[in-house]
Design a protein around this motif. Structure first.
Motif, PDB file in Angstrom:
ATOM      1  N   SER A 127      43.552  41.173  39.448  1.00  0.00           N
ATOM      2  CA  SER A 127      44.413  42.352  39.551  1.00  0.00           C
ATOM      3  C   SER A 127      43.600  43.620  39.788  1.00  0.00           C
ATOM      4  O   SER A 127      43.954  44.454  40.627  1.00  0.00           O
ATOM      5  CB  SER A 127      45.252  42.493  38.276  1.00  0.00           C
ATOM      6  OG  SER A 127      46.088  43.628  38.362  1.00  0.00           O
TER       7      SER A 127
ATOM      8  N   VAL B   3      42.970  31.812  32.646  1.00  0.00           N
ATOM      9  CA  VAL B   3      44.161  32.544  33.069  1.00  0.00           C
ATOM     10  C   VAL B   3      44.035  34.030  32.767  1.00  0.00           C
ATOM     11  O   VAL B   3      44.027  34.861  33.677  1.00  0.00           O
ATOM     12  CB  VAL B   3      45.429  31.972  32.396  1.00  0.00           C
ATOM     13  CG1 VAL B   3      46.636  32.838  32.704  1.00  0.00           C
ATOM     14  CG2 VAL B   3      45.677  30.547  32.871  1.00  0.00           C
TER      15      VAL B   3
ATOM     16  N   TYR C 154      43.093  36.516  35.788  1.00  0.00           N
ATOM     17  CA  TYR C 154      44.173  37.360  36.288  1.00  0.00           C
ATOM     18  C   TYR C 154      43.824  38.832  36.157  1.00  0.00           C
ATOM     19  O   TYR C 154      44.178  39.656  37.012  1.00  0.00           O
ATOM     20  CB  TYR C 154      45.472  37.065  35.527  1.00  0.00           C
ATOM     21  CG  TYR C 154      46.156  35.783  35.941  1.00  0.00           C
ATOM     22  CD1 TYR C 154      45.575  34.918  36.862  1.00  0.00           C
ATOM     23  CD2 TYR C 154      47.391  35.423  35.404  1.00  0.00           C
ATOM     24  CE1 TYR C 154      46.199  33.734  37.237  1.00  0.00           C
ATOM     25  CE2 TYR C 154      48.023  34.249  35.779  1.00  0.00           C
ATOM     26  CZ  TYR C 154      47.426  33.413  36.695  1.00  0.00           C
ATOM     27  OH  TYR C 154      48.046  32.253  37.073  1.00  0.00           O
TER      28      TYR C 154
ATOM     29  N   LEU D 267      50.742  39.379  39.155  1.00  0.00           N
ATOM     30  CA  LEU D 267      49.831  39.003  38.080  1.00  0.00           C
ATOM     31  C   LEU D 267      50.273  39.559  36.728  1.00  0.00           C
ATOM     32  O   LEU D 267      49.979  38.971  35.693  1.00  0.00           O
ATOM     33  CB  LEU D 267      48.407  39.446  38.419  1.00  0.00           C
ATOM     34  CG  LEU D 267      47.758  38.691  39.580  1.00  0.00           C
ATOM     35  CD1 LEU D 267      46.384  39.260  39.899  1.00  0.00           C
ATOM     36  CD2 LEU D 267      47.656  37.202  39.267  1.00  0.00           C
TER      37      LEU D 267
ATOM     38  N   GLY E 191      49.434  31.915  42.643  1.00  0.00           N
ATOM     39  CA  GLY E 191      48.702  33.098  42.221  1.00  0.00           C
ATOM     40  C   GLY E 191      47.938  33.667  43.398  1.00  0.00           C
ATOM     41  O   GLY E 191      48.097  33.241  44.542  1.00  0.00           O
TER      42      GLY E 191
ATOM     43  N   TYR F 165      50.539  36.529  34.121  1.00  0.00           N
ATOM     44  CA  TYR F 165      49.733  36.626  32.907  1.00  0.00           C
ATOM     45  C   TYR F 165      50.584  36.274  31.686  1.00  0.00           C
ATOM     46  O   TYR F 165      50.203  35.447  30.854  1.00  0.00           O
ATOM     47  CB  TYR F 165      49.180  38.048  32.803  1.00  0.00           C
ATOM     48  CG  TYR F 165      48.235  38.314  31.652  1.00  0.00           C
ATOM     49  CD1 TYR F 165      46.878  38.470  31.881  1.00  0.00           C
ATOM     50  CD2 TYR F 165      48.698  38.464  30.352  1.00  0.00           C
ATOM     51  CE1 TYR F 165      45.998  38.764  30.841  1.00  0.00           C
ATOM     52  CE2 TYR F 165      47.844  38.749  29.299  1.00  0.00           C
ATOM     53  CZ  TYR F 165      46.493  38.903  29.553  1.00  0.00           C
ATOM     54  OH  TYR F 165      45.634  39.194  28.517  1.00  0.00           O
TER      55      TYR F 165
END
Length: 478
Positions: free
Chosen positions: A142, A134, A138, A332, A52, A336
């Motif tokens: 982003s 998560v 994320y 992402l 990530g 996701y």
């Protein structure tokens, strides 16, 4: 499958008769359509889940630990992750590794092998991390990358002295809207193409960060950094604990391992294929982590930024930084979905079991989408997944410092999901005698990782307390 049975570990389990097609050319032994996953599709999904935007913080983590401890800690976690992942993959089937009962989720594996209160603990840790560790992290990461693109173009146009302050909320909302659309992809096995795109994007921005680090080393003609990292002041000791947490979190994908394994075709056995995929993906990610972390540290030394890309400035070369940040955003989008699909599946499965006659929950409305073909729209899925994305998006705007809180959640997740449960399930499944040499070695590994987790939690709590002192909800700008 036979009559209903009571398993002492599982409690009451309702057996569902297999359809006549089970085990045929079109169906697997559990009556589901033939799985088609391979080593490469599983590797792509793992890489999507593992690599990530956290890879960009590894230069900062290496700076806290130094040239000796930094790479050593990365290698240590890569070995621990690979080893415990092979233990977990062996628990996909209960009993015989080829014909045993399938466990479709991580929680199912815990229920089959351990049962009792541990199932609830596992589910709580797993799904809270999918929600907070998560989805929200994320979303924040982003939006930061989209803001970085906007700012870099502003600096290029008006000069590096221009204020170029950008509010992140519109970009957070934009990411949420995109995820609402992507979240309507019904099943995990239909995300293979999104996983491959996301994996390519992760290599793209990692490679750009690596290339820029090498270029800076060539430009300055020096390799910065020290053998022991930053000076050992009290605040910096906490940062060292956070650095270890960043590295541990960068390797964590166990919470979706069983779900990925459930997409694999057989023969060979799913466990064998998953071990190969784990070796490929962990080796690949470790190579990238070592290169990005070490080259970033060599370029910036003890002043390495938390995000490697920001260390090169926003305007020179602005277009390359823009490409890297755009790749992060695209990655992402996919990561996701790959990561939260187990949570989606759990809620929808539970709802169908509790309300089997509800048309709102169980009925699919079929219609055709030009180019893409037919699509089954489920109203419950539409409402529930949309609500989930909206809630996580709002929380992301309320808590702009959430990345440090995610470090805390990542630390809390690492030991139970990556180490403790795989070790305990493997011991139970293989019936390893208590106090045997093998049993003692596994318990020592688990205890050592627990101690590391406690230290990381302490460092993360210190960071969160520091963030709360300047906390302003809905007012995040860069």
């Amino acid at each position: 499958m036979g009559d209903n049975q009571i398993n002492p570990r599982q409690g009451f389990e309702l057996s569902v008769p297999m359809p006549p097609e089970a085990g045929s050319k079109c169906y697997d032994d559990d009556g589901r359509l033939k799985r088609t996953g391979t080593v490469w599709t599983a590797s792509a999904r793992i890489i999507t889940a593992v690599i990530g935007s956290g890879v960009l913080s590894l230069a900062w983590a290496t700076a806290q630990l130094g040239w000796v401890a930094g790479p050593a800690v990365m290698l240590m976690f890569s070995f621990v992750t690979y080893y415990t992942s092979t233990l977990l993959s062996a628990c996909y089937r209960s009993g015989d590794p080829v014909t045993g009962k399938r466990n479709y989720t991580y929680t199912d594996a815990v229920r089959s092998n351990l049962g009792g209160f541990k199932v609830k603990v596992c589910g709580l840790v797993q799904y809270l991390n999918l929600l907070f560790g998560v989805a929200i992290s994320y979303t924040i990461a982003s939006s930061k990358s989209m803001v970085a693109i906007k700012r870099s173009n502003c600096f290029y146009k008006y000069g590096d002295k221009a204020p170029c302050h950008v509010n992140s909320n519109p970009y957070t909302i934009a990411f949420g809207v995109a995820e609402i659309i992507f979240s309507q992809i019904p099943d995990f096995d239909q995300l293979w193409w999104l996983s491959i795109v996301a994996a390519v994007m992760s290599f793209t921005y990692s490679s750009i960060g690596l290339g820029l680090g090498i270029a800076k080393i060539v430009e300055t003609g020096t390799i910065r950094g020290s053998m022991t990292g930053i000076d050992t002041e009290t605040e910096k000791i906490w940062r060292r604990f956070q650095a270890v947490g960043d590295i541990a979190s960068a390797y964590s994908y166990s919470l979706v391992l069983i779900e990925i394994q459930d997409t694999l075709k057989s023969p060979p056995s799913e466990a064998k294929t998953m071990k190969k995929a784990t070796l490929v993906s962990v080796s690949t990610t470790t190579l990238f982590y070592m290169l990005c972390g070490c080259m970033g540290y060599a370029a910036f030394g003890d002043s390495s930024p938390r995000n490697l890309l920001t260390g090169f400035g926003f305007f020179n070369p602005y277009w390359l930084i823009d490409i890297a940040n755009a790749a992060i955003v695209i990655h992402l989008f996919g990561a996701y979905q790959v990561s939260v699909q187990p949570l989606y599946a759990f809620v929808e499965k539970t709802a169908k079991q509790k309300y089997p006659h509800s048309q709102f929950i169980t009925k699919d409305i079929k219609f055709r989408i030009p180019i893409f073909g037919s699509y089954n729209l489920n109203l419950f899925r539409l409402v529930w997944r949309t609500s989930f994305v909206i809630v996580t998006t709002v929380i992301s705007m309320i808590l702009p410092f959430f990345n440090d809180f995610v470090g805390l959640l990542g630390a809390l997740r690492f030991w139970p999901l990556t180490v403790y449960f795989p070790v305990e399930m493997y011991i139970a499944q293989e019936r390893i005698p208590k106090w045997s040499t093998r049993w003692l070695c596994l318990q020592i590994l688990s205890a050592a990782c627990l101690i590391i987790t406690i230290a990381v939690v302490a460092g993360s709590i210190a960071a969160v307390i520091s963030d709360l002192k300047i906390y302003k909800p809905f007012k995040t700008s860069y």
